[in-house]
Design an enzyme around this catalytic site. Structure first.
Site, PDB file in Angstrom:
ATOM      1  N   CYS A   1     -13.935  -0.127   7.580  1.00 26.96           N
ATOM      2  CA  CYS A   1     -12.963  -0.710   6.651  1.00 26.96           C
ATOM      3  C   CYS A   1     -12.859   0.211   5.436  1.00 26.96           C
ATOM      4  O   CYS A   1     -13.860   0.758   4.976  1.00 26.96           O
ATOM      5  CB  CYS A   1     -13.411  -2.086   6.167  1.00 26.96           C
ATOM      6  N   SER A   2     -11.644   0.352   4.883  1.00 30.13           N
ATOM      7  CA  SER A   2     -11.488   1.218   3.715  1.00 30.13           C
ATOM      8  C   SER A   2     -12.197   0.608   2.511  1.00 30.13           C
ATOM      9  O   SER A   2     -12.495  -0.578   2.481  1.00 30.13           O
ATOM     10  CB  SER A   2     -10.009   1.457   3.402  1.00 30.13           C
TER      11      SER A   2
ATOM     12  N   CYS B   1       0.823  -1.216   0.000  1.00 30.09           N
ATOM     13  CA  CYS B   1       0.000   0.000   0.000  1.00 30.09           C
ATOM     14  C   CYS B   1       0.853   1.261   0.000  1.00 30.09           C
ATOM     15  O   CYS B   1       0.330   2.369  -0.078  1.00 30.09           O
ATOM     16  CB  CYS B   1      -0.954   0.000   1.183  1.00 30.09           C
TER      17      CYS B   1
ATOM     18  N   HIS C   1      -9.483   3.434  -1.396  1.00 29.43           N
ATOM     19  CA  HIS C   1      -8.098   2.979  -1.251  1.00 29.43           C
ATOM     20  C   HIS C   1      -7.676   2.119  -2.448  1.00 29.43           C
ATOM     21  O   HIS C   1      -7.597   0.900  -2.338  1.00 29.43           O
ATOM     22  CB  HIS C   1      -7.984   2.199   0.065  1.00 29.43           C
TER      23      HIS C   1
END
Lengths: 381, 264
Positions: A202-203, A82, A329
């Site tokens: 949660c993304s 990430c 994301h």
């Protein structure tokens, strides 16, 4: 150290789901936006770094140039979980620092599926997921949050407040995936994925791209400093050894190390920072990073979210873009999108979500495994 | 003559896809029935499909069956690759004029349906009744009880799970030695997992346990309600060894795993 580096063009596409577009198409859109923002053409670019994780073996950077201009420049494709986008940006920065180039391009792009990310524990034998604990990302970051709860008594409600805040911020960001308010009871009563992270903590898995044009000080002066953003610090770390590493991926020590080095490089302290975009892949993670980045003292992150200090208008606004939780994301794009957000505030162009008078901002991403990248950016003029 | 629709159903051709799927089944069944007589059955699929369709597989049996099927298909595609390429339009062969997205009937994909492989008795013979360890650091001695094995650095005392040559804490080489880990420890942290990958039963407690005498291990905490009010940090737990929730590998072997349960 070498001469200063400036961002003179930076942009991102609105994050979303684009199953009918190719990865290279998505990347090329951001690249062209960044070039337009800089007032430059692809022919002006001397080298390119392309960050992408899921299709890292496909020469994505070259594919992008095949769509917008094959000028024969060197292209480096990089993957760093990430932290991929931030790593592409940092290596582009390094090339100017080293005095090799004056004008370079960094692109981050990702196309994501839906569903859980994590190690399926495959390999030989049988699946280990749900047999020897969980290696899904929501569980890994839940356990990281529970470590904070164990040390400081942080509550489920405090973790949930991070999501309330970031979802609220995203209502002011037209480029975020979602622009929806989520009150506290809605966040806490959403489907529990891995306690204490509910679905709204949660993304969001989305497709997206972001790109930046970086130039030397000499070139920046030619182009004009009015909207330029100076890179005051660029730091990348890997995870230093920790006792529980083998079963508990550690996002704290690499962040603390990177933050320390970043403040040193920039010659500033946490109290000088006007806004932060940090890696809120899960609501639990944001709480940890308040302390890891020195935005508050150890053990005070729960109080900090309760007091609204990290909200827009607060002492140190965090993730005013909506963060990974609501902006989305797309792994390879996230690092550059964070830099776009901070740069937009430093330029005074963030509209309704503008952090007033922002002069110094910080971006932070974590690639589990682990890599941590931190940038400190400053309004140039 | 089948179609790519025999592999992937797409709207709005419900009836069309259905008939093509029937044709696929017919071909496959015929191939199996006629194989003993030395008659081979072939399906020809006209398609521009470049990627196989996605299937969600639940359970070991369907996974095994599907993998065998894929392996067979893959082998036959490889075997006929030259033919496939020869009859298709490639970049250096002219395409018929038309819209950019026009379907080109000339691109033929030849695939042979696999001849069923008799279920060998060899595989069955290799199956052992003795369970295998679910993870490498679970040891099952010939005699005596199973245990968890750590690897400890003699130079700095760092503990690892699994064999290694160097220490990632201090960098020492050749100083790592195997050691038996304790069967008792204390819960460090946990999460209660309600959503996992397809086919994984939930909820369960994913626990990180510090074992007495060193070593941190992650595993399922059993014998306790999946409720934060019922689980406390630092609670004493013990390691127990049980069958791996009925999970078996492709060959049907059973596995032994470890679990944590509350201890007094």
């Amino acid at each position: 150290m070498g001469e200063d580096v400036y961002v003179v063009g930076i942009d991102m596409i609105k994050f979303g789901r684009f199953p009918n577009k190719s990865l290279a198409e998505l990347g090329s859109e951001a690249a062209l936006l960044a070039l337009d923002d800089a007032g430059l053409r692809i022919q002006d670019i001397e080298a390119m770094w392309c960050g992408n994780l899921m299709q890292a073996n496909n020469m994505v950077g070259q594919q992008i140039l095949q769509l917008i201009g094959q000028t024969g420049i060197p292209v480096v494709n990089c993957a760093n979980a990430c932290a991929t986008g931030a790593t592409a940006f940092r290596d582009a920065w390094l090339s100017i620092k080293a005095g090799v180039y004056d004008v370079v391009l960094a692109v981050g792009v990702e196309q994501m599926g839906k569903g859980l990310l994590g190690g399926a524990g495959g390999g030989r034998g049988i699946s280990k997921e749900g047999l020897t604990g969980s290696m899904t990302m929501p569980a890994v970051f839940a356990e990281a949050g529970m470590e904070h709860a164990r040390k400081y008594g942080t509550t489920f409600e405090q973790f949930a407040k991070v999501s309330v805040k970031n979802h609220h911020h995203s209502t002011l960001n037209p480029k975020a995936m979602y622009q929806i308010e989520t009150p506290l009871d809605q966040v806490m009563n959403a489907e529990m994925i891995s306690y204490p992270n509910t679905k709204l903590m949660c993304s969001v898995n989305v497709d997206g791209s972001a790109a930046a044009v970086l130039v030397s000080a000499k070139k920046a002066k030619q182009l004009g400093m009015k909207r330029a953003v100076k890179v005051r610090a660029s730091i990348l770390t890997s995870d230093p050894w920790q006792e529980r590493d083998l079963v508990m991926p550690d996002v704290n020590s690499c962040t603390r190390l990177a933050a320390k080095k970043a403040y040193e490089m920039a010659g500033v302290g946490a109290s000088d920072i006007d806004l932060v975009e940090l890696h809120d892949c899960f609501a639990t993670a944001e709480i940890l990073h308040y302390e890891n980045l020195g935005l508050c003292k150890d053990g005070e992150a729960g109080r900090m979210i309760d007091a609204g200090e990290s909200a827009l208008g607060g002492r140190i606004p965090v993730n005013v873009s909506g963060g990974l939780l609501s902006k989305g994301h797309p792994l390879g794009a996230t690092g550059i999108a964070n830099i776009y957000e901070v740069s937009t505030h430093l330029r005074g162009e963030a509209g309704k979500r503008q952090v007033e008078g922002a002069k110094l901002g910080m971006t932070h991403v974590i690639g589990l495994g682990s890599a941590c990248a931190i940038h400190i950016l400053e309004k140039a003029a | 003559m089948s179609s790519m629709t025999g592999l992937v159903a797409n709207p709005p051709n419900v009836y069309y896809s259905s008939t093509k799927f029937v044709l696929e089944a017919l071909t496959e069944a015929l191939a199996k029935e006629l194989a003993p007589f030395g008659i081979e059955v072939t399906a020809i699929e006209i398609t521009e499909l470049e990627h196989p369709p996605l299937h969600l597989l639940l359970g070991n049996d369907v996974l095994t069956a599907f993998r065998e099927k894929l392996a067979g298909l893959s082998a036959s595609i490889d075997e006929w690759e030259a033919t496939t390429k020869d009859v298709g339009f490639s970049d250096d062969k002219p395409r018929p004029q038309g819209g950019q997205r026009a379907r080109i009937p000339g691109r033929i994909h030849v695939s042979l349906v696999e001849t069923p492989r008799p279920r060998g008795t060899k595989e069955m013979a290799e199956q052992s009744t003795k369970p295998r360890p679910a993870v490498d650091f679970l040891k099952i001695p010939e005699s005596g009880d199973p245990y968890l094995e750590g690897h400890k650095c003699k130079a700095c005392s760092a503990m690892y799970l699994g064999e290694r040559t160097s220490c990632s804490k201090c960098g020492a080489r050749g100083q790592i030695e195997a050691t038996k880990l304790a069967n008792k420890g204390k819960l460090y942290v946990y999460s209660i997992v309600f959503r996992s990958f397809p086919g994984i039963e939930t909820p369960y407690v994913s626990a990180i346990v510090d074992l007495d005498g060193g070593g941190t291990v992650k595993g399922n905490l059993i014998g306790v309600e999946p409720d934060p009010a019922k689980i406390s940090f630092g609670m004493p737990v013990e390691v127990v060894y049980k069958d791996a929730l009925g999970r078996k590998d492709r060959e049907g072997n059973s596995y032994l795993s470890y679990f944590f349960q509350p201890a007094s």
